[in-house]
Design an enzyme around this catalytic site. Sequence first.
Site, PDB file in Angstrom:
ATOM      1  N   CYS A  10       0.866  -1.188   0.000  1.00  0.00           N
ATOM      2  CA  CYS A  10       0.000   0.000   0.000  1.00  0.00           C
ATOM      3  C   CYS A  10       0.896   1.229   0.000  1.00  0.00           C
ATOM      4  O   CYS A  10       2.052   1.154  -0.450  1.00  0.00           O
ATOM      5  CB  CYS A  10      -0.987  -0.022   1.167  1.00  0.00           C
ATOM      6  SG  CYS A  10      -0.234   0.030   2.807  1.00  0.00           S
ATOM      7  N   CYS A  15      -1.352   0.624   7.388  1.00  0.00           N
ATOM      8  CA  CYS A  15      -2.797   0.350   7.514  1.00  0.00           C
ATOM      9  C   CYS A  15      -3.199  -0.863   6.671  1.00  0.00           C
ATOM     10  O   CYS A  15      -3.321  -1.976   7.174  1.00  0.00           O
ATOM     11  CB  CYS A  15      -3.622   1.578   7.132  1.00  0.00           C
ATOM     12  SG  CYS A  15      -3.341   3.014   8.200  1.00  0.00           S
ATOM     13  N   ARG A  16      -3.399  -0.643   5.361  1.00  0.00           N
ATOM     14  CA  ARG A  16      -4.015  -1.699   4.551  1.00  0.00           C
ATOM     15  C   ARG A  16      -3.117  -2.906   4.321  1.00  0.00           C
ATOM     16  O   ARG A  16      -3.562  -4.052   4.463  1.00  0.00           O
ATOM     17  CB  ARG A  16      -4.443  -1.117   3.189  1.00  0.00           C
ATOM     18  CG  ARG A  16      -5.568  -0.119   3.286  1.00  0.00           C
ATOM     19  CD  ARG A  16      -5.710   0.689   2.016  1.00  0.00           C
ATOM     20  NE  ARG A  16      -4.568   1.573   1.817  1.00  0.00           N
ATOM     21  CZ  ARG A  16      -4.350   2.317   0.757  1.00  0.00           C
ATOM     22  NH1 ARG A  16      -5.215   2.265  -0.234  1.00  0.00           N
ATOM     23  NH2 ARG A  16      -3.290   3.093   0.676  1.00  0.00           N
ATOM     24  N   SER A  17      -1.841  -2.664   3.929  1.00  0.00           N
ATOM     25  CA  SER A  17      -1.013  -3.835   3.579  1.00  0.00           C
ATOM     26  C   SER A  17      -0.644  -4.695   4.791  1.00  0.00           C
ATOM     27  O   SER A  17      -0.606  -5.920   4.653  1.00  0.00           O
ATOM     28  CB  SER A  17       0.214  -3.438   2.752  1.00  0.00           C
ATOM     29  OG  SER A  17       1.060  -2.564   3.437  1.00  0.00           O
TER      30      SER A  17
HETATM   31  P1  4NP Z   1      -1.779   2.827   4.138  1.00  0.00           P
HETATM   32  O1  4NP Z   1      -2.367   4.177   4.772  1.00  0.00           O
HETATM   33  O2  4NP Z   1      -1.251   3.172   2.774  1.00  0.00           O
HETATM   34  O3  4NP Z   1      -2.980   1.925   4.071  1.00  0.00           O
HETATM   35  O4  4NP Z   1      -0.701   2.336   5.091  1.00  0.00           O
HETATM   36  C1  4NP Z   1      -1.598   5.339   4.840  1.00  0.00           C
HETATM   37  C2  4NP Z   1      -0.803   5.562   5.932  1.00  0.00           C
HETATM   38  C3  4NP Z   1      -0.056   6.738   6.020  1.00  0.00           C
HETATM   39  C4  4NP Z   1      -0.111   7.663   5.005  1.00  0.00           C
HETATM   40  C5  4NP Z   1      -0.906   7.415   3.891  1.00  0.00           C
HETATM   41  C6  4NP Z   1      -1.649   6.268   3.810  1.00  0.00           C
HETATM   42  N1  4NP Z   1       0.632   8.869   5.089  1.00  0.00           N
HETATM   43  O5  4NP Z   1       0.477   9.726   4.209  1.00  0.00           O
HETATM   44  O6  4NP Z   1       1.424   9.043   6.030  1.00  0.00           O
END
Ligand code: 4NP
Length: 156
Positions: A10, A15-17
């Site tokens: 991700c 979060c998602r991965s």
């Molecule tokens: P993920 O979510 O891609 O599902 O891990 C995010 C976590 C942090 C950020 C963006 C998306 N960020 O911009 O810090």
Amino acid sequence: MSTTRILLVCMGNICRSPMAEGLVRHKAHALGLDISTDSAGTIDHHAGEAPDPRAQRCMEQHGITIGDLRARRILPEDFRSFDLLLAMDQSNLDGMLRLAPAPALAHKARLMMTYAPDLPVEVPDPWYGGPEDFEQAFRLLDRATDNLMDTLRYGR
Ligand code: 4NP
């Protein structure tokens, strides 16, 4: 049979991965499948961090622990080290494909939700959302990982 190596990808890898990795790891273990997992992000902003507490809480509510996972950025050599690289959304997929060290390796990368064609094609980023957004990500990933397990077991 050899180990199938799966990388979940991700943006932030918090979060998602890691949720997807927790689901794949949990289901592979329950089914006795020879699968190794890791996850990575297209940005390195959270490198070294454990999954977001909201992601951990959501997974715990479903009986799956992911607190041991640590974020890292995806690397070009991941295209050689893994058999399947599964992206949570199109922007993640585009970002990882830019790193592919050879065009012939690009076929290893695809969207996670291709395993659940009746559901939305992307797992929405829950980072700016609330617990219900993490739960929605879990629901999508739960279905996709069920079908991924079937594909690996039965070759569909
Ligand atoms: P993920 O979510 O891609 O599902 O891990 C995010 C976590 C942090 C950020 C963006 C998306 N960020 O911009 O810090």
